[in-house]
Design a protein around this motif. Structure first.
Motif, mmCIF file in Angstrom:
data_model
loop_
_atom_site.group_PDB
_atom_site.id
_atom_site.type_symbol
_atom_site.label_atom_id
_atom_site.label_comp_id
_atom_site.label_asym_id
_atom_site.label_seq_id
_atom_site.Cartn_x
_atom_site.Cartn_y
_atom_site.Cartn_z
ATOM 1 N N GLY A 29 0.816 -1.197 0.000
ATOM 2 C CA GLY A 29 0.000 0.000 0.000
ATOM 3 C C GLY A 29 0.852 1.249 0.000
ATOM 4 N N PRO A 30 0.245 2.416 -0.043
ATOM 5 C CA PRO A 30 1.011 3.675 -0.036
ATOM 6 C C PRO A 30 1.658 3.916 1.332
ATOM 7 C CG PRO A 30 -1.337 4.128 0.092
ATOM 8 C CD PRO A 30 -1.213 2.646 -0.147
ATOM 9 N N LEU A 31 2.737 4.660 1.313
ATOM 10 C CA LEU A 31 3.433 5.017 2.551
ATOM 11 C C LEU A 31 2.546 5.980 3.353
ATOM 12 C CD1 LEU A 31 6.242 4.432 3.794
ATOM 13 C CD2 LEU A 31 7.016 6.580 2.764
ATOM 14 N N PRO A 32 2.290 5.661 4.645
ATOM 15 C CA PRO A 32 1.418 6.555 5.443
ATOM 16 C C PRO A 32 1.941 7.992 5.479
ATOM 17 C CG PRO A 32 1.795 4.478 6.593
ATOM 18 C CD PRO A 32 2.725 4.482 5.413
ATOM 19 N N GLN A 33 1.066 8.942 5.218
ATOM 20 C CA GLN A 33 1.449 10.352 5.187
ATOM 21 C C GLN A 33 1.961 10.849 6.535
ATOM 22 O OE1 GLN A 33 1.521 12.663 2.685
ATOM 23 N NE2 GLN A 33 1.073 11.033 1.195
ATOM 24 N N CYS A 34 1.477 10.232 7.617
ATOM 25 C CA CYS A 34 1.860 10.724 8.937
ATOM 26 C C CYS A 34 3.333 10.495 9.255
ATOM 27 C CB CYS A 34 0.980 10.086 10.012
ATOM 28 S SG CYS A 34 1.129 8.285 10.117
ATOM 29 N N ILE A 35 3.998 9.626 8.486
ATOM 30 C CA ILE A 35 5.438 9.439 8.712
ATOM 31 C C ILE A 35 6.179 10.741 8.432
ATOM 32 C CG2 ILE A 35 7.485 8.232 7.837
ATOM 33 C CD1 ILE A 35 5.884 5.729 7.613
ATOM 34 N N GLY A 36 5.620 11.565 7.574
ATOM 35 C CA GLY A 36 6.225 12.858 7.290
ATOM 36 C C GLY A 36 6.250 13.784 8.494
ATOM 37 N N ASN A 37 5.522 13.435 9.559
ATOM 38 C CA ASN A 37 5.497 14.262 10.776
ATOM 39 C C ASN A 37 6.610 13.903 11.752
ATOM 40 O OD1 ASN A 37 3.161 15.516 9.793
ATOM 41 N ND2 ASN A 37 1.830 13.971 10.745
ATOM 42 N N LEU A 38 7.389 12.855 11.435
ATOM 43 C CA LEU A 38 8.482 12.444 12.326
ATOM 44 C C LEU A 38 9.685 13.350 12.059
ATOM 45 C CD1 LEU A 38 8.113 8.554 11.989
ATOM 46 C CD2 LEU A 38 7.146 10.067 13.742
ATOM 47 N N THR A 39 9.653 14.529 12.630
ATOM 48 C CA THR A 39 10.629 15.572 12.292
ATOM 49 C C THR A 39 12.022 15.328 12.845
ATOM 50 O OG1 THR A 39 9.827 16.831 14.200
ATOM 51 C CG2 THR A 39 8.845 17.324 12.036
ATOM 52 N N ASN A 40 12.188 14.308 13.714
ATOM 53 C CA ASN A 40 13.513 13.982 14.244
ATOM 54 C C ASN A 40 14.137 12.767 13.546
ATOM 55 O OD1 ASN A 40 13.709 16.017 16.310
ATOM 56 N ND2 ASN A 40 12.178 14.852 17.485
ATOM 57 N N LEU A 41 13.417 12.232 12.594
ATOM 58 C CA LEU A 41 13.870 10.999 11.941
ATOM 59 C C LEU A 41 15.137 11.252 11.115
ATOM 60 C CD1 LEU A 41 12.764 8.086 11.888
ATOM 61 C CD2 LEU A 41 11.742 8.631 9.659
ATOM 62 N N GLN A 42 16.155 10.426 11.372
ATOM 63 C CA GLN A 42 17.408 10.550 10.628
ATOM 64 C C GLN A 42 17.651 9.367 9.683
ATOM 65 O OE1 GLN A 42 20.897 11.779 12.913
ATOM 66 N NE2 GLN A 42 19.571 12.434 14.598
ATOM 67 N N VAL A 43 17.070 8.211 9.991
ATOM 68 C CA VAL A 43 17.224 7.018 9.141
ATOM 69 C C VAL A 43 15.847 6.483 8.807
ATOM 70 C CG1 VAL A 43 18.092 4.664 8.986
ATOM 71 C CG2 VAL A 43 19.445 6.416 10.158
ATOM 72 N N LEU A 44 15.550 6.359 7.515
ATOM 73 C CA LEU A 44 14.315 5.740 7.055
ATOM 74 C C LEU A 44 14.686 4.639 6.062
ATOM 75 C CD1 LEU A 44 11.246 5.550 6.918
ATOM 76 C CD2 LEU A 44 11.277 7.305 5.130
ATOM 77 N N ASP A 45 14.472 3.394 6.474
ATOM 78 C CA ASP A 45 14.846 2.237 5.656
ATOM 79 C C ASP A 45 13.594 1.445 5.312
ATOM 80 O OD1 ASP A 45 15.944 0.082 4.405
ATOM 81 O OD2 ASP A 45 17.364 -0.426 5.997
ATOM 82 N N LEU A 46 13.181 1.523 4.042
ATOM 83 C CA LEU A 46 11.979 0.836 3.565
ATOM 84 C C LEU A 46 12.320 -0.254 2.539
ATOM 85 C CD1 LEU A 46 9.716 3.974 2.938
ATOM 86 C CD2 LEU A 46 9.910 2.623 5.032
#
Length: 706
Positions: free
Chosen positions: A22-39
């Protein structure tokens, strides 16, 4: 997954290798401290740009191995000033990566750019221009993107810390220009482009830290610079499929003491096959095929203790195979084919690990060498087009893993031994162009011919891998420390081994890793007799069967209709009789069918594939009829089994026997008439003898006076 969106202080989010879709949840864009995103390696769809463009704190971004689609514009990441790693590989054409949006400059300095197979800039196919502003790249992979333009040497010039560069399988042209200063490059992969001109003389001095070099499948020319021999840490050097020429520099075989693979095939090198002194103790793969090397097989060449792959085929190497071949106890692939070798294998040859042996197209003679029986793991044995004589030895049954047996084009004789039927894993048999006689063994139906599992052959063919491919995925740990990924995109040598077999009247080459799907028998041009065994109809997934140019009798087996995968069936130039079985029309994959010059009769099938075969497939069978050969099957029109057209030709033809008798009678009548006239008329007789005298004297140059 939306529950993760409440973790506002989250720094690392690793979701790789799952089945998220499915599509990537839009709310992940609110994780403003995120430095590593591994999908990586999931089934995410849609376009991730609207999410990742909001996370300006990102340092590492891994998006490969998903089902994203749409247009991903790099300009949306322009303000991600902390971004160091960007990895994306679409693997499909639904996602396009666009970098050439006007009016943006990157605020980031990337260390790892891993973007293979990304559908870059589909309108222009330009190299991403934002790379002009990157000066801290350590790893870059732009492979498989069909990028155009001159080779981007400026990437090397701008990034002195670059260690790994992979731009293989693009459309880069022009020369390779070197940076001005010494470089830290370790792995250099630029194969499958169209880079031209000579390799710069300073190559080895500028890139003195290289471990892996692949310049294959380009258009380089000229000599190999001797500076390459100064890269003392070099492990793999592949210069194959170019236009290199000249002799090999001597220091290539002296200084590179840790070299494990040297690939020089398909160039224009000449000179001796090897210099006098060799110091390559770690060499595992040596491929020098299809050049113009000459001379004898060097003794030093056969004193490399760990050599596992030796390919010097298609050169001008001559003489006997030296006894030092017995030193290659670790050899797994040995290819000496297409040279000028004679004699036979040394009696001391004892390569128990040998898997592929190619000696075809030489002048080797004598019996099939018994020493081959000491290689029980042999997968392919090709002795075609030599001068071997005698019979197929009974010990052949000991080669239980054999998949390919090619003995065509020799002087072998005798019966085809039933021991071949014990080789249950055989896929290809080529015994053509010999003098075998007797009948075809009915036990051939015991052979697998593509019916066994693929894994069995794969394990045999991949057992000689010398460098496992390393994933280009960047490695990181919880402290955000970066381990630079490796490259070494090198497949197993045996996967690239080519096996030749005649299919549809021409020789084709099949790679080792797909040979499991190719099955065929070629017994053509022998002296085989008897009928075709019905059991041949149980040959599994066989693709090609060639029994032409023998003395086979009887009918075409109806059981051939069971060969559902067959593509080529050639039975021409035999003494077969009877009708062509109509059941053969069920062979949907049959592309080549030839029964010419037999004694077949009856109607030719014209359904399915049989409606596509030409008249030449049936030539020389007077009893056949059908629309394909323009011969009616109506007995009233052709009562004697000969069509009306042939009858007309017979009626209009000249009877040569009567012609010769008439000619002789006319000659005798004229001669007797002349004798009678001369006997009755004395004056004519005198004139006749006068002219006879004149002719005789003129022939011998004597003056005649009457």
């Amino acid at each position: 997954m939306e529950g993760l969106c409440g973790l506002k202080s989250l720094v690392e989010l690793g979701l790789s290798t799952n089945q998220f879709s499915g599509p990537l949840p839009q709310c992940i864009g609110n994780l403003t401290n995120l430095q590593v995103l591994d999908l990586t390696s999931n089934l995410f769809g849609g376009n991730p740009l609207s999410v990742v463009s909001e996370i300006k704190s990102l340092k590492y971004l891994f998006l490969s191995g998903n089902k994203f689609e749409g247009s991903f514009s790099f300009s949306a990441l322009a303000n991600h000033s902390k971004l160091e790693i960007f990895q994306l590989s679409s693997g499909n054409e639904l996602l396009e990566l666009e970098t050439e949006t006007h009016g943006w400059l990157p605020k980031f300095q990337l260390k790892i750019i891993d973007l293979p197979n990304c559908n870059f800039n589909v309108q222009t196919r330009k190299v991403p221009s934002f790379l002009l502003y990157q000066y801290d790249i350590r790893f870059i992979d732009l492979s498989h993107n069909n990028l155009f333009g001159t080779f981007p040497s400026w990437i090397l010039q701008n990034n002195s810390k670059l260690e790994v560069m992979n731009v293989m399988n693009n459309s880069f042209t022009g020369p390779l220009q070197l940076p001005n200063l010494k470089h830290d490059l370790v792995e250099f992969e630029i194969s499958s482009n169209n880079i031209t001109n000579k390799l710069p003389k300073e190559f080895g001095f500028v890139f003195s830290n290289l471990i892996y070099v692949n310049l294959s499948k380009n258009s380089f020319e000229g000599n190999i610079p001797s500076s390459i021999g100064e890269i003392i840490g070099l492990s793999i050097l592949d210069l194959s499929n170019n236009n290199f020429s000249g002799e090999l520099p001597g220091n290539l075989f002296v200084n590179l003491s840790i070299l494990i693979a040297l690939i020089l095939s398909n160039n224009n090198f000449h000179g001796n096959i090897f210099p006098k002194y060799v110091n390559l103790p770690e060499l595992y793969v040596l491929d020098m095929n299809n050049n113009s090397f000459s001379g004898n097989v060097s003794v030093d060449l056969l004193n490399i203790p760990g050599l596992s792959v030796l390919d010097i085929s298609s050169n001008k190497v001559s003489g006997r195979i030296p006894i030092q071949l017995c030193n290659l106890s670790s050899i797994e692939i040995l290819d000496l084919s297409k040279n000028m070798l004679f004699g036979s294998l040394p009696s001391c040859f004892n390569a128990s690990s040998l898997r592929f042996l190619f000696l075809q197209k030489n002048s080797l003679n004598g019996l099939i060498p018994h020493v081959i029986s000491r290689s029980p793991d042999l997968v392919a044995l090709d002795l075609r087009d030599n001068k071997f004589s005698g019979t197929i030895p009974s010990w052949i049954s000991q080669l239980s893993t054999l998949r390919v047996l090619s003995l065509g084009g020799n002087a072998l004789s005798g019966n085809i031994p039933t021991q071949l039927c014990q080789l249950r894993n055989l896929n290809i048999i080529d015994l053509s162009r010999n003098s075998f006689h007797g009948s075809i063994p009915s036990c051939f139906n015991n052979l697998s011919f593509g019916m066994t599992g693929e894994d069995e052959f794969q394990s045999a063919s991949t057992g000689v891998a010398f460098a496992e491919p390393v994933s280009s995925s960047a490695q990181y740990n919880a402290t955000l420390e970066l381990d630079l990924p490796g490259l070494f995109p090198w497949s197993s040598p045996s996967d690239n081994v080519k096996v030749e077999f005649a299919m549809k009247n021409r020789y084709n080459s099949y790679l080792g890793y797909i040979i499991n799907s190719v099955a065929g028998i070629d017994l053509s041009r022998n002296e085989l007799t008897g009928s075709i065994p019905q059991e041949l109809g149980d040959l599994g997934k066989i693709l090609s069967l060639n029994l032409s140019h023998n003395h086979l009798t009887g009918s075409i087996p109806v059981s051939f209709s069971n060969l559902k995968s067959i593509e080529s069936l050639d039975l021409h130039n035999n003494n077969l009789s009877g009708e062509i079985p109509t059941q053969l029309a069920a062979l949907n994959f049959l592309g080549t069918f030839n029964v010419a010059y037999n004694n077949l009769s009856g109607r030719i099938p014209d359904k399915a594939q049989f409606g596509t075969f030409s008249e030449s497939s049936y030539r020389g069978n007077l009893g056949l009829c059908g629309d394909i050969i323009h011969r009616s099957c109506n007995l009233k029109e052709a009562p004697s089994g000969i069509d009306a057209e042939e009858e007309e030709e017979e009626e209009g033809a000249i009877d040569m026997e009567w012609f010769y008798w008439s000619l002789c009678a006319s000659y005798v009548t004229i001669l007797m008439g002349l004798v009678a006239i001369l006997y009755v008329n004395r004056r004519w007789r005198m004139v006749w003898f006068y002219y006879v005298h004149v002719c005789i004297y003129s022939i011998f140059g004597i003056e005649f006076y009457y």
